[in-house]
Design an enzyme around this catalytic site. Structure first.
Site, mmCIF file in Angstrom:
data_model
loop_
_atom_site.group_PDB
_atom_site.id
_atom_site.type_symbol
_atom_site.label_atom_id
_atom_site.label_comp_id
_atom_site.label_asym_id
_atom_site.label_seq_id
_atom_site.Cartn_x
_atom_site.Cartn_y
_atom_site.Cartn_z
ATOM 1 N N GLY A 71 0.659 -1.230 -0.092
ATOM 2 C CA GLY A 71 -0.009 0.018 0.095
ATOM 3 C C GLY A 71 0.821 1.314 -0.052
ATOM 4 N N GLY A 72 0.623 2.167 0.797
ATOM 5 C CA GLY A 72 1.489 3.329 1.100
ATOM 6 C C GLY A 72 0.950 4.194 0.156
ATOM 7 N N THR A 73 1.634 5.182 -0.172
ATOM 8 C CA THR A 73 1.494 6.217 -1.308
ATOM 9 C C THR A 73 1.810 5.544 -2.586
ATOM 10 O OG1 THR A 73 2.371 8.255 0.026
ATOM 11 C CG2 THR A 73 2.275 8.334 -2.314
ATOM 12 N N ALA A 74 2.589 4.877 -2.809
ATOM 13 C CA ALA A 74 2.785 4.260 -4.230
ATOM 14 C C ALA A 74 1.746 3.133 -4.475
ATOM 15 C CB ALA A 74 4.481 3.453 -4.247
ATOM 16 N N LYS B 257 2.813 24.233 -1.168
ATOM 17 C CA LYS B 257 4.157 24.179 -1.322
ATOM 18 C C LYS B 257 4.521 24.895 -2.676
ATOM 19 C CE LYS B 257 8.139 21.298 -2.352
ATOM 20 N NZ LYS B 257 8.750 19.956 -2.437
ATOM 21 N N VAL C 214 2.161 -11.432 2.272
ATOM 22 C CA VAL C 214 2.336 -12.387 1.189
ATOM 23 C C VAL C 214 3.627 -13.021 1.706
ATOM 24 C CG1 VAL C 214 3.602 -12.641 -1.196
ATOM 25 C CG2 VAL C 214 1.676 -10.756 -0.512
ATOM 26 N N LEU D 236 9.473 2.534 -4.042
ATOM 27 C CA LEU D 236 10.681 2.030 -3.252
ATOM 28 C C LEU D 236 10.921 0.775 -3.847
ATOM 29 C CD1 LEU D 236 10.257 3.377 0.343
ATOM 30 C CD2 LEU D 236 11.162 4.573 -1.564
ATOM 31 N N GLU E 281 14.961 16.772 -3.525
ATOM 32 C CA GLU E 281 14.030 17.704 -4.444
ATOM 33 C C GLU E 281 12.613 16.820 -4.417
ATOM 34 O OE1 GLU E 281 14.044 20.453 -5.870
ATOM 35 O OE2 GLU E 281 16.215 20.947 -6.089
ATOM 36 N N ILE F 79 7.281 10.822 -5.006
ATOM 37 C CA ILE F 79 5.911 10.871 -5.319
ATOM 38 C C ILE F 79 5.924 11.375 -6.691
ATOM 39 C CG2 ILE F 79 3.752 11.842 -4.687
ATOM 40 C CD1 ILE F 79 4.573 11.908 -1.947
#
Length: 548
Positions: free
Chosen positions: A14-17, A89, A219, A374, A383, A387
């Site tokens: 899951g996470g953002t990715a 931002k 998994v 990741l 920078e 994301i």
């Protein structure tokens, strides 16, 4: 195998990715539409998320591309911002990157060559901005040669000459007003956000609105077919989930692409020397404390500190090289930084240690498995590229989504070629910041060693010592950092052309003079009319922006 349709997409992690990719795929592939619909047949998207592995949760900076991503998904900007404690931002402020207060001449050969091309008339603050907005696109009309020739004024910093945004940030102003529609702005902007809350927000949206199926389990093994493709994954719940296309969002572990399919990881730790970080979340001293509208990046002896303002707290961290400072010393360095800027009991705030695998997989798409996030690659967060590159990978997967197994080999070749180029360009751009610094501790000197500098970057910088940055220096429409980003960093760090014959001003001098004047007038206008950042956020959380 050529007739096997792509009907089941399985995302591991899951996470953002994971959730951003799941949402993009489900939106594009009509996952939520009824089976008897007259529309194209839906593709089922299933995401498997471990209940035991928390998200890293410190990726708090985005690029302006996130606005389009959220808008395309149909997400309400105001609701997203309130849930994720998000703020605006407008760029990054680099503090003490150019040099220490008392810098000495470096003994490194490449560094000595560069020192001759630096303008050392630094202002007292020793800082510069990399903004999201320039008044003119340099591909249409490049103002940098005119600025270099002093047309904007000899004391005018580059960011102030070409954009109103640096002044807006210095004055703590937002990039838009409450009366503007969501995703519109007077200036270009992205977001700072709570990464953990963002993943939860996307999970709820993807499952409730877009039809993504969530399975909470670990998994434990991966099954492959006779051809070597991934056929299914086995969960600790004893369930087996089969799929046609698998997306690996399992983080640094790279459970599918790395472990199961054996795609090699290419380390770039000989180029980017930072391999660790320590993070601390800092509460505001009071509810009226100003919220910065940009990321603050402050150089330290063995790395740099990020400082990001969310609505309810600051997210801070020290990115460093473990070969140049110990973990305990790094944590103390961050606490010393915070102690200078807060009345809170810094010693009582907990710190989170992070280890970073800096590099990329030789292939991001192999057989029927695509890695995003990741599990595919990672470079340090200087920078905030992580994301953005998740977005880029998701967009390309959506646009090239293979209808069947026969299409995957072609798609994977194009995907790998494009994404690997973007990651390498990102590595070069991040390295540029270190290469141009004149700081003199061992960490910074080691970063300027010839052996650590990619030849592609060295060639460019040598050229830019004598020539302005040109649109012809960029050969790909998908360059992660455009021409103006290089302008901000090169000229912000003090690089100047040492050959006066090559500093002649080309083109329309009158137009350049007029443009600089109009930028200053626009800056004055915005300083009078844009709202305070915190004040606007409070209104947005309560009332929201106008719907698109």
């Amino acid at each position: 195998m050529s007739n096997q349709l792509t009907e089941q997409v399985v995302i591991v992690g899951g996470g953002t990715a994971g959730w951003l990719t799941a949402a993009k795929l489900a939106k594009h592939l009509h996952t939520s539409q009824p089976a008897n619909s007259s529309q194209p047949k839906a593709v089922q998207v299933t995401l498997i998320e471990s209940p035991d592995i928390p998200t890293i949760g410190v990726g708090e900076g985005t690029w302006p591309t996130m606005r389009k991503t959220l808008m395309d998904l149909g997400i309400n900007e105001s609701e997203f911002m309130a849930y994720c404690q998000a703020t605006f931002k407008q760029g990054t402020q680099f503090i003490h990157w150019r040099q220490e207060p008392l810098a000495s001449q470096s003994e490194n050969s490449f560094d000595n060559t560069l020192n001759n091309t630096f303008d050392n008339s630094f202002d007292n603050s020793n800082q510069y901005f990399h903004m999201f907005s320039s008044a003119l696109d340099p591909a249409d009309f490049n103002l940098s040669p005119y600025w270099l020739a002093g047309v904007a004024g000899n004391d005018m910093p580059f960011a102030d000459a070409v954009s109103a945004q640096a002044s807006v940030c210095r004055n703590g102003l937002a990039p838009k007003k409450i009366i503007q529609r969501q995703y519109d702005g007077a200036l270009n902007y992205a977001y700072h956000l709570d990464a953990g809350k963002f993943a939860n927000f996307l999970m709820t949206f993807a499952t409730e609105k877009l039809g993504v199926k969530l399975v909470r389990a670990n998994v434990v093994s991966v099954n492959q077919n006779e051809q070597g493709d991934i056929a299914s994954v086995v969960l600790d719940s004893s369930e087996t989930i089969a799929g046609d296309l698998f997306v690996d969002c399992s983080g640094f572990k790279s459970l599918l692409l790395g472990e199961a399919l054996g795609v090699e990881f290419v380390s770039v730790d000989n180029t980017l020397l930072t391999d660790s970080a320590v993070a601390i979340q800092v509460p505001y001293d009071n509810e009226q404390e100003a919220i910065a509208c940009h990321t603050k990046s402050t150089a330290q002896n063995a790395g740099w500190v990020w400082d990001i303002g969310l609505y309810n707290r600051r997210g801070t961290g020290f990115v460093y090289s473990s070969n140049h400072i110990s973990d305990d010393e790094a944590e103390q360095c961050l606490r010393d930084y915070l102690g200078e800027r807060s009345n809170k009991a810094i010693t009582q705030l907990s710190a989170k240690k992070l280890s970073m695998n800096v590099g990329y997989r030789k292939q991001h798409w192999h057989r029927n498995c695509v890695a995003i996030g990741l599990s595919a690659a990672f470079v340090e967060p200087l920078e905030a590229s992580a994301i953005f590159l998740i977005e880029a990978a998701g967009n390309m997967l959506v646009d090239m989504f293979p209808a069947d197994r026969a299409a995957m080999d072609y798609c994977s070749r194009r995907f790998n070629d494009s994404l690997l180029k973007r990651w390498r360009k990102t590595i070069d751009f991040i390295k540029l910041h270190y290469l141009l610094s004149q700081r003199q501790t061992s960490f910074w000197k080691d970063n300027r060693m010839d052996s650590t500098i990619p030849e592609s970057l060295k060639e460019r910088v040598e050229h830019w010592r004598f020539n302005p940055v040109s649109k012809y220096d960029f050969d790909n429409v998908f360059e992660p950092f455009p021409q103006e980003s290089y302008h901000y960093v090169l000229y912000g760090m003090g690089l100047r052309h040492i050959d006066s014959d090559n500093n002649r001003v080309p083109g329309d001098l009158n137009y350049a003079q007029q443009s600089f004047q109009e930028i200053q007038k626009f800056t004055e206008h915005l300083l009078k009319t844009l709202p305070d950042h915190r004040a606007l956020l409070t209104k947005v959380y309560q009332y929201g922006f106008q719907a698109v």
